[in-house]
Scaffold this motif. Structure first.
Motif, short mmCIF file in Angstrom:
data_model
loop_
_atom_site.label_atom_id
_atom_site.label_comp_id
_atom_site.label_asym_id
_atom_site.label_seq_id
_atom_site.Cartn_x
_atom_site.Cartn_y
_atom_site.Cartn_z
N UNK A 149 8.11 25.76 -40.70
CA UNK A 149 6.94 24.92 -40.91
C UNK A 149 6.63 24.23 -39.59
N UNK A 150 5.62 23.42 -39.57
CA UNK A 150 5.18 22.73 -38.36
C UNK A 150 6.17 21.61 -38.02
N UNK A 170 19.86 25.59 -39.84
CA UNK A 170 19.71 24.14 -39.66
C UNK A 170 18.51 23.66 -40.45
N UNK A 171 18.71 22.61 -41.21
CA UNK A 171 17.62 21.97 -41.94
C UNK A 171 17.45 20.55 -41.40
N UNK A 172 16.22 20.24 -40.96
CA UNK A 172 15.87 18.91 -40.48
C UNK A 172 15.10 18.20 -41.58
N UNK A 178 10.87 18.61 -44.80
CA UNK A 178 12.09 19.38 -44.62
C UNK A 178 11.70 20.65 -43.86
N UNK A 179 12.32 20.87 -42.71
CA UNK A 179 12.00 22.01 -41.86
C UNK A 179 13.28 22.82 -41.64
N UNK A 180 13.19 24.14 -41.80
CA UNK A 180 14.33 25.01 -41.56
C UNK A 180 14.18 25.63 -40.18
#
Length: 187
Positions: A149-150, A170-172, A178-180
């Motif tokens: 995602x952005x 890694x998930x932020x 939530x971005x993978x």
């Protein structure tokens, strides 16, 4: 006679935008669990994507001794480095598509060098053009990072991120997103 380079550095620092990032890292793959309070200076020519890739590179290689360097306006330094107690460079991290001279210098002074590339079309073109050169360096890794995602949605002047790694993914996570992050090792 004032040193022009020093003056330029002071002026550039004054123009930088300061970001604070509180990150909580839980890396189940390497068993690294720690919190870091980071300050990142965004150079006027650095966009939010590059800033977030820089932060992601820190998260992926986090240690108590990994630190940001002067960065984008210093071609003779990597974007991040980890030094030994004696001052030797154990790890150099460079973002983008460095030229052969910069790669050679980093590989000559560092135990390990990682180049993170992140712009698909430009990264592929750069890698194909430099593949023979890159193969010469045994202490070099080239990793393409992509986001599902952005990632700029996470970028703010004050960030609080939970960073979870499991099975090399890694998930932020912040309060709203939530971005993978995926890593593809090219070399």
């Amino acid at each position: 006679n004032y040193n022009f380079k020093k003056l330029k550095g002071i002026l550039m620092a004054a123009e930088a935008t300061i970001f604070k990032a509180n990150i909580n890292i839980a890396n189940m793959d390497t068993h690294y669990y720690s919190e870091h309070s980071l300050t990142l200076a965004q150079h006027p020519s650095e966009n939010d994507l590059r800033l977030m890739v820089r932060l992601t590179a820190f998260i992926l290689n986090a240690s108590e001794t990994l630190e940001f360097t002067k960065g984008i306006d210093q071609d003779d330094e990597p974007d991040l480095w980890q030094k030994s107690m004696g001052g030797d460079i154990e790890l150099s991290i460079i973002l983008g598509q460095p030229d052969e001279k910069r790669i050679k210098k980093a590989c000559g002074v560092s135990d390990e060098v990682i180049i993170y590339v992140y712009q698909d079309g430009m990264a592929n073109s750069w890698f194909k053009q430099n593949e023979k050169v890159l193969k010469r360096f045994k202490n070099l890794k080239v990793i393409f990072v992509s986001f599902d995602n952005d990632v700029e949605e996470l970028c703010s002047r004050s960030m609080n991120l939970q960073c979870n790694t499991l099975d090399t993914e890694l998930t932020l996570i912040d309060d709203d997103n939530s971005i993978i992050v995926s890593e593809d090792i090219w070399k």
